[in-house]
Scaffold this active site. Structure first.
Site, PDB file in Angstrom:
ATOM      1  N   HIS A   1      56.359  40.445  90.781  1.00 42.12           N
ATOM      2  CA  HIS A   1      57.731  39.940  90.517  1.00 42.12           C
ATOM      3  C   HIS A   1      57.251  38.420  89.399  1.00 42.12           C
ATOM      4  O   HIS A   1      56.628  38.283  89.137  1.00 42.12           O
ATOM      5  CB  HIS A   1      58.350  39.477  91.568  1.00 42.12           C
ATOM      6  CG  HIS A   1      58.682  40.642  92.385  1.00 42.12           C
ATOM      7  ND1 HIS A   1      57.721  42.009  91.746  1.00 42.12           N
ATOM      8  CD2 HIS A   1      59.510  41.216  93.172  1.00 42.12           C
ATOM      9  CE1 HIS A   1      58.587  42.800  93.102  1.00 42.12           C
ATOM     10  NE2 HIS A   1      59.383  42.198  93.430  1.00 42.12           N
ATOM     11  N   CYS A   2      58.951  38.083  89.379  1.00 41.81           N
ATOM     12  CA  CYS A   2      58.262  36.009  88.331  1.00 41.81           C
ATOM     13  C   CYS A   2      58.101  35.523  89.740  1.00 41.81           C
ATOM     14  O   CYS A   2      59.180  34.698  89.376  1.00 41.81           O
ATOM     15  CB  CYS A   2      59.623  36.319  88.047  1.00 41.81           C
ATOM     16  SG  CYS A   2      60.689  37.746  87.143  1.00 41.81           S
ATOM     17  N   ALA A   3      57.295  35.583  90.564  1.00 41.11           N
ATOM     18  CA  ALA A   3      56.971  34.549  91.201  1.00 41.11           C
ATOM     19  C   ALA A   3      55.931  34.992  91.225  1.00 41.11           C
ATOM     20  O   ALA A   3      54.707  35.318  92.890  1.00 41.11           O
ATOM     21  CB  ALA A   3      58.024  34.978  92.466  1.00 41.11           C
TER      22      ALA A   3
END
Ligand code: PLP
Length: 344
Positions: A337-339
């Protein structure tokens, strides 16, 4: 199809969101605030009405300090670039989304800003004392994720906010995963800047979000352009909301967001949370009973939004997702994910 990708965007929206967007845009989809004819006034009223609705929803004191943006990413960029200047120090955490990490990394590399990232513990929570330990004389800003898009943990923002208030630094909260799910009170939670996106749990469309900037926080302007107000002035207007709004507003998005927030308010947090907890618990108990399934930071569901991450032993996450989609009609998010620091 069972849609379990709501952390990316909520789908479908309540029927009232689709119908109000359609009827409003057909009737009054003009450029608001630029002229005095009736439709233009109606569009302006919708925009300002939505501003008031959201300011009330977050218990802000001044609706004009609610500025519309394209999404959370846009809001966080405005806040982070507009609050920090060369020589400043910022504190954030390893649970952040790239919409916080990347602006900070950028300023670290090119803007002479010091950045400290506080790690979260084995259960996915950030200890406020660890944030406090990193306070420096030049710390200006603490940026914190409220609800994680990867493991669902909800951070104790009120406690962190109290520490920031004592230390005279600004607290910026990324409420992308919590706005519309959990009551947020910018005054009681000591939030100086609240960034939210419209298309997740506020149930609006993509392309609209916002920033609530509490008194007396001043965000430096990093853009300039048309506002439709006092156009002869050479510089962009300094007063909120114009200070942080540029160009033609997303009136269609505001209509959808208005209907979405109204839907959330009519249902109430109690009913929404009870429904989500029931579904999350079902999934959690089901997954726990399957050998070889490993969940992350999910020993308890307390202080979690309804986001749950798991792996199946011996399977690539992408393959698990394909199997769920093709064999069972379940849409979910797989892989990185974008984390990225959460995955690390
Ligand atoms: C925690 C968090 N922050 C920020 C964002 C960015 O939101 P948007 O893509 O709407 O700008 C997201 C979206 O997934 C998110 O989950």
């Amino acid at each position: 199809m069972i849609f379990l990708d709501n952390a990316a965007t909520s789908y479908p929206k309540p029927e009232s969101v689709y119908t109000f967007m359609d009827s409003f845009y057909r009737r009054a989809g003009v450029n608001p605030g630029r002229s005095g004819y009736d439709l233009c006034m109606e569009a302006g009223e919708l925009l300002d009405g939505t501003r008031k609705l959201l300011a009330r929803f977050f218990n802000g004191t001044d609706p004009n300090r609610l500025c519309f943006t394209s999404n959370s990413t846009d809001a966080l960029n405005l806040a982070i670039f507009g609050l920090l200047k060369e020589g400043d120090h910022a504190i954030s955490t390893t649970i952040e989304h790239n919409s916080v990490l990347r602006p900070l990394y950028h300023l670290q590399k090119y803007g002479g800003i010091g950045v400290d990232l506080v790690p979260f513990d084995g259960e996915g929570f950030v200890d406020p004392a660890e944030i406090r330990r990193r306070f420096k004389p030049n710390t200006r800003v603490v940026v914190i994720n409220h609800g994680s898009n990867v493991i669902g943990t909800v951070q104790p923002i009120r406690e962190i906010g109290r520490l920031c208030r004592e230390g005279e630094m600004a607290l910026v909260v990324d409420a992308s995963q919590t706005a519309g799910k959990i009551a947020i009170d910018v005054q009681a939670d000591f939030i100086d800047v609240l960034a939210f996106t419209g298309h997740k749990s506020l149930l609006g469309p993509t392309g609209i979000g916002g920033l609530y900037v509490a008194e007396p926080v001043v965000i430096r302007q990093t853009r300039a352009g048309g506002t439709g107000v006092r156009s002869a002035e050479k510089l962009h207007l300094e007063e909120y909301p114009y200070r942080l709004e540029y160009g033609t507003p997303n009136i269609l998005g505001a209509a959808g967001l208005n209907a979405g927030v109204n839907w959330v308010m009519e249902k109430g947090f109690g009913e929404i949370q009870a429904h989500e907890t029931r579904l999350l618990t079902m999934l959690w108990e089901g997954l726990k009973s399957i050998d070889g399934v490993r969940m992350y930071c999910q020993n308890s569901l307390a202080n979690h939004v309804s986001v749950l991450s798991f792996n199946v032993e011996g399977m690539e996450a992408g393959d698990t997702g394909t199997m769920l989609d093709v064999d069972h009609g379940i849409a979910c998010r797989t892989g990185l994910h974008c984390a990225p620091l959460v995955h690390e």
